[in-house]
Design a protein around this motif. Structure first.
Motif, PDB file in Angstrom:
ATOM      1  N   SER A 227      41.599  84.522  57.858  1.00 54.22           N
ATOM      2  CA  SER A 227      42.641  84.986  56.949  1.00 54.22           C
ATOM      3  C   SER A 227      42.680  86.504  56.823  1.00 54.22           C
ATOM      4  N   GLU A 228      41.556  87.163  57.137  1.00 51.80           N
ATOM      5  CA  GLU A 228      41.534  88.628  57.059  1.00 51.80           C
ATOM      6  C   GLU A 228      42.554  89.249  58.013  1.00 51.80           C
ATOM      7  N   LEU A 229      42.784  88.607  59.141  1.00 52.69           N
ATOM      8  CA  LEU A 229      43.719  89.133  60.116  1.00 52.69           C
ATOM      9  C   LEU A 229      45.157  89.091  59.621  1.00 52.69           C
ATOM     10  N   GLU A 230      45.412  88.243  58.612  1.00 55.44           N
ATOM     11  CA  GLU A 230      46.763  88.119  58.072  1.00 55.44           C
ATOM     12  C   GLU A 230      47.045  89.132  56.976  1.00 55.44           C
ATOM     13  N   SER A 231      46.042  89.886  56.566  1.00 56.06           N
ATOM     14  CA  SER A 231      46.224  90.874  55.493  1.00 56.06           C
ATOM     15  C   SER A 231      47.006  92.078  56.002  1.00 56.06           C
TER      16      SER A 231
ATOM     17  N   CYS B 297      34.802  98.068  61.230  1.00 56.74           N
ATOM     18  CA  CYS B 297      35.564  97.024  60.541  1.00 56.74           C
ATOM     19  C   CYS B 297      36.498  96.268  61.478  1.00 56.74           C
TER      20      CYS B 297
ATOM     21  N   LEU C  36      37.299  91.504  62.223  1.00 54.74           N
ATOM     22  CA  LEU C  36      37.955  90.666  61.228  1.00 54.74           C
ATOM     23  C   LEU C  36      38.217  89.286  61.806  1.00 54.74           C
ATOM     24  N   GLU C  37      38.184  88.287  60.946  1.00 48.68           N
ATOM     25  CA  GLU C  37      38.408  86.920  61.401  1.00 48.68           C
ATOM     26  C   GLU C  37      39.265  86.160  60.392  1.00 48.68           C
TER      27      GLU C  37
ATOM     28  N   LYS D 203      50.369  93.532  59.880  1.00 47.38           N
ATOM     29  CA  LYS D 203      49.124  92.854  59.534  1.00 47.38           C
ATOM     30  C   LYS D 203      48.026  93.345  60.478  1.00 47.38           C
ATOM     31  N   PHE D 204      46.775  93.124  60.085  1.00 46.71           N
ATOM     32  CA  PHE D 204      45.680  93.596  60.919  1.00 46.71           C
ATOM     33  C   PHE D 204      45.748  92.988  62.325  1.00 46.71           C
ATOM     34  N   LYS D 205      46.251  91.777  62.426  1.00 47.04           N
ATOM     35  CA  LYS D 205      46.344  91.135  63.742  1.00 47.04           C
ATOM     36  C   LYS D 205      47.385  91.812  64.626  1.00 47.04           C
TER      37      LYS D 205
END
Length: 351
Positions: free
Chosen positions: A168-172, A162, A165-166, A181-183
């Motif tokens: 907006s997903e990185l902002e979750s 997983c 991620l790209e 956040k994931f980023k």
């Protein structure tokens, strides 16, 4: 009348700890501080360390016993910027020397039984050695509980494939650490990502097999993160940090201190400077400039940021673009507590 030093020796009999620090600045300092804490609680202390690579100076700690083991590193390997590859090599090269050294110490401990081995958590092989010698092993984690959880999350995402991620997903937010956040999850630059994840998986697996985890943090700062760690590892967790609170001074710096910025600091008002540090191993380029200009745009007059060319910023030409003389002045390698000890405190605070 018995001399005080003899009284102390009598009190310490039968209570010896062996500590095995990883030979990097942010690991060595906290482990020696932990050793000082344990010594102040009545334990005799033995330190096992690598002979050549980042070896501590035993003369700075006359109340400890030091034993060195060969690290087997070539000069080119010891200077490698690939930290994960270097940690992997150390774990391969030090197995037999460490086992031989610890075995001798156990056999020679007729008056003082070895109570426990305390190893840096990244010495992966030490659990197997401890099992062979029937010696309890505790592991020390030198930085924050949140950082540890972040790496555990990273491994879980890798195993579930997983990581791609790209957008907006990185902002979750990360479910295990909602504040991140994931980023924000840590990324270690290494030539072989699989080696990194293998080391990480082994580190977490062997930590679960230990007798306990010592963390350089405290519950008032990371209560929820420590609770998550306890749920994850199912071993006793001792949050007794920050270690520097008990023994703030250290004589184990691996770099000469450049004090040239102190004169500049002494001319400024109390609490008029913002000190910014991203630690010892970060490698950033454009982000460094963004941070510098961001602080300048906030209107803060005085800023101090340690910069280490080759690690922190790899392109020396970038420093010419830093917006203020105050920031450029900090090109000295000022080793304040946070950078030296992987402290749990914030990376930005007033001086």
């Amino acid at each position: 009348m018995e001399k005080p030093i003899e009284t102390q020796r009598q009190q310490r009999k039968g209570r010896r700890l062996v500590l095995f620090p990883l030979p990097f600045q942010g690991h060595l300092n906290p482990m020696l501080q932990l050793a000082s804490i344990m010594h102040s609680r009545g334990f005799s202390i033995t330190i096992i360390h690598t002979t050549h690579f980042n070896s501590p100076n035993p003369s700075n700690y006359p109340h400890f016993t030091f034993h060195s083991i060969p690290d087997g590193l070539l000069k080119s390997q010891a200077s490698s910027p690939d930290l994960m590859a270097l940690i992997g090599l150390l774990n391969l090269n030090c197995v037999t020397p460490f086992q031989d050294c610890l075995s001798r110490l156990v056999m020679q401990s007729s008056e003082e039984t070895m109570a426990c081995l305390v190893a840096d958590i990244l010495w992966i092989f030490t659990q197997a050695v401890s099992n062979c010698l029937k010696l309890p092993r505790m592991v020390s984690r030198t930085n924050s509980a949140a950082s540890f959880l972040a790496f555990a999350t990273l491994l879980s995402m890798h195993e579930r494939r997983c990581l791609s991620l790209e957008g907006s997903e990185l902002e979750s937010p990360v479910p295990e650490i909602p504040a991140l956040k994931f980023k924000d999850l840590p990324i270690i630059n290494t030539r072989d990502a699989e080696v990194f994840f293998q080391v990480l998986a082994s580190t977490l697996h062997e930590a679960r097999a230990s007798s306990g985890l010592i963390c350089n943090t405290f519950e008032g700062l990371e209560e929820s993160e420590l609770s998550s760690l306890h749920h994850y590892f199912r071993v006793p967790i001792f949050a007794i940090g920050p270690f520097k609170k008990y023994f703030p001074s250290s004589s184990s710096s691996l770099l000469a201190h450049d004090q040239s910025s102190i004169t500049w600091l002494d001319k400024l008002d109390h609490k008029s400077v913002i000190y910014v540090s991203l630690g010892n191993i970060a490698e950033i380029e454009t982000e460094f400039l963004e941070m510098a200009f961001g602080l300048a745009n906030q209107g803060s007059k005085n800023r101090l940021s340690p910069v280490r060319l080759g690690r922190f910023v790899t392109d020396s030409t970038l420093t010419a673009s830093i917006p203020t003389l105050d920031m450029r002045h900090s090109m000295c390698r000022l080793k304040l507590d946070r950078t030296r000890q992987n402290s749990t405190t914030s990376a930005e605070f007033p001086i």
